[in-house]
Scaffold this motif. Structure first.
Motif, short mmCIF file in Angstrom:
data_model
loop_
_atom_site.label_atom_id
_atom_site.label_comp_id
_atom_site.label_asym_id
_atom_site.label_seq_id
_atom_site.Cartn_x
_atom_site.Cartn_y
_atom_site.Cartn_z
N PHE A 7 34.53 37.93 41.31
CA PHE A 7 35.39 38.55 41.62
C PHE A 7 36.46 39.37 42.68
N ASP A 11 41.44 40.09 40.77
CA ASP A 11 41.14 39.36 39.67
C ASP A 11 40.67 40.17 38.82
N ARG A 14 43.53 41.26 36.65
CA ARG A 14 44.43 40.01 36.12
C ARG A 14 43.27 39.07 34.57
N CYS A 15 42.93 39.87 34.25
CA CYS A 15 41.42 39.57 33.07
C CYS A 15 42.63 39.07 31.67
N ASP A 201 34.63 31.64 43.24
CA ASP A 201 35.88 32.77 43.51
C ASP A 201 36.97 32.66 44.08
N LEU A 202 37.21 33.53 42.16
CA LEU A 202 38.56 33.47 41.57
C LEU A 202 39.60 33.56 42.62
N ASP A 203 39.38 34.57 43.75
CA ASP A 203 40.40 34.40 44.69
C ASP A 203 41.52 34.84 43.82
N GLY A 204 41.64 36.15 43.14
CA GLY A 204 42.84 36.57 43.06
C GLY A 204 43.74 35.86 41.88
N ARG A 205 43.32 35.31 41.42
CA ARG A 205 43.70 34.08 39.58
C ARG A 205 43.23 35.17 38.81
N GLY A 206 42.49 35.84 38.67
CA GLY A 206 41.86 36.21 37.31
C GLY A 206 40.90 35.17 36.49
N LEU A 207 40.60 35.97 35.09
CA LEU A 207 40.04 35.23 34.22
C LEU A 207 40.53 35.35 32.70
N GLN A 228 43.09 27.59 35.85
CA GLN A 228 42.97 28.34 35.61
C GLN A 228 41.47 29.08 35.13
#
Length: 322
Positions: A7, A11, A14-15, A201-207, A228
């Motif tokens: 994260f 990120d 953005r969960c 790496d989530l790279d700002g996409r969140g989970l 995603q």
């Protein structure tokens, strides 16, 4: 193999949770195919399975399942996706992307791609997408749709409870109780299994977090770009999803059958709307019963966003004899 999701600061913000009838349909299919999942679902397993077509070829017990079959839902925060919308998204899969993911699935298990059934899928991926979507639709109507109200109540109650835990204790409190195979440390969520390690790496996409009644005993993750990043985990209360319980007779005589049923149904926090759906009562009737139970100290109410969630108290649990 162990999967580590790293994260970044963006990120952490953005969960989100989602409920996906399409993904739950595919988890139901996997449950039919995997005896290790059958324990809690004996009452459900008695139904006649539909024609699954080539779906089982792409759902290996150990290996990669194509992500296009159950893409993470794009529903806004707090919304449950609609099956028809998700199925339309599956049907719109680009043939080249479908072929690439099917190849990857077969390679992950060393499957013989010259086998006629697999060869047909790879030779005409556009037709394969249609065939797989048709099989998914049959599975939905036969396995999941008849029970969707019951399942949705469990899934939404899980989201309510997990959201409360995250609000109270942050991601550490959330991930710490999500599944025994998950651990959270230093901004990294690790799914433990196998001996090799894959890092993403989530790279700002969140989970995206999705509860499932059918995923038990597994936790499932992956969804490499462009999908995603998602974790599918067993929902709280899923062990009781198929129970049809009548209120204990003494409690029913004391407080009335509907109030006793509502009290017993609050194993996990639930809203008036969820309880009304589960017990097939009018929302106004449920609200009136809950007010009486709250005044008696048997339940508590807590506002979360636009909803009020009701939770059974220790006194309520003692009254039920649990």
């Amino acid at each position: 193999m162990p999967l580590r999701l790293r994260f970044a600061e963006a990120d952490l913000l953005r969960c989100r949770f989602a409920v996906s009838p399409l993904c739950e349909t595919h988890e139901a299919v996997r449950t039919l195919l995997r005896p290790a999942r059958h324990g809690y679902h004996q009452a459900w397993l008695g139904r006649t399975p539909p024609d699954l077509g080539p779906l089982p070829l792409l759902m290996p017990g150990a290996g990669y399942t194509p992500d296009f079959l159950g893409p993470p839902p794009a529903a806004p925060l707090g919304h449950t996706a609609r099956f028809d919308d998700e199925l339309a998204r599956l049907r719109a899969t680009e043939p080249a992307a479908a072929r690439a993911e099917m190849r990857r699935s077969f390679a992950s298990t060393g499957a013989d791609v010259t086998h006629p059934a697999r060869r047909r899928l790879l030779d005409d991926p556009a037709a394969a997408v249609r065939t797989l979507a048709d099989a998914t639709e049959r599975a939905w109507h036969a396995l999941v749709a008849p029970e969707w109200d019951r399942l949705l109540t469990v899934l939404e109650a899980d989201v309510d409870e997990r959201s409360h835990r995250m609000a109270a204790g942050g991601l550490g409190a959330l991930f710490g109780g999500l599944h025994r195979d998950l651990s959270w440390d230093g901004g990294t969520l690790t799914l433990h299994s196998g001996s090799a390690t894959f890092e993403q790496d989530l790279d700002g996409r969140g989970l995206l977090l999705m509860p499932s009644v059918f995923a038990w005993p597994e936790v499932i993750s992956g969804f490499a770009p462009p999908w995603q990043p998602t974790v599918i985990y067993p929902a709280l209360g899923m062990a009781r999803a198929w129970e049809t319980r009548r209120p204990a007779e003494p409690v029913s005589r004391l407080i009335g059958p509907n109030r006793a049923a509502l009290l017993r149904g609050l194993d996990v926090p639930a809203s008036t709307t969820a309880l009304a759906r589960r017990h097939r009562l009018a929302a106004s009737t449920v609200s009136a019963h809950l007010a009486v139970l709250r005044d008696a100290g048997l339940v508590t109410a807590r506002r979360q966003g636009l909803e009020v969630l009701y939770r059974r108290t220790a006194l309520g649990t003692a009254l039920l004899g649990q």
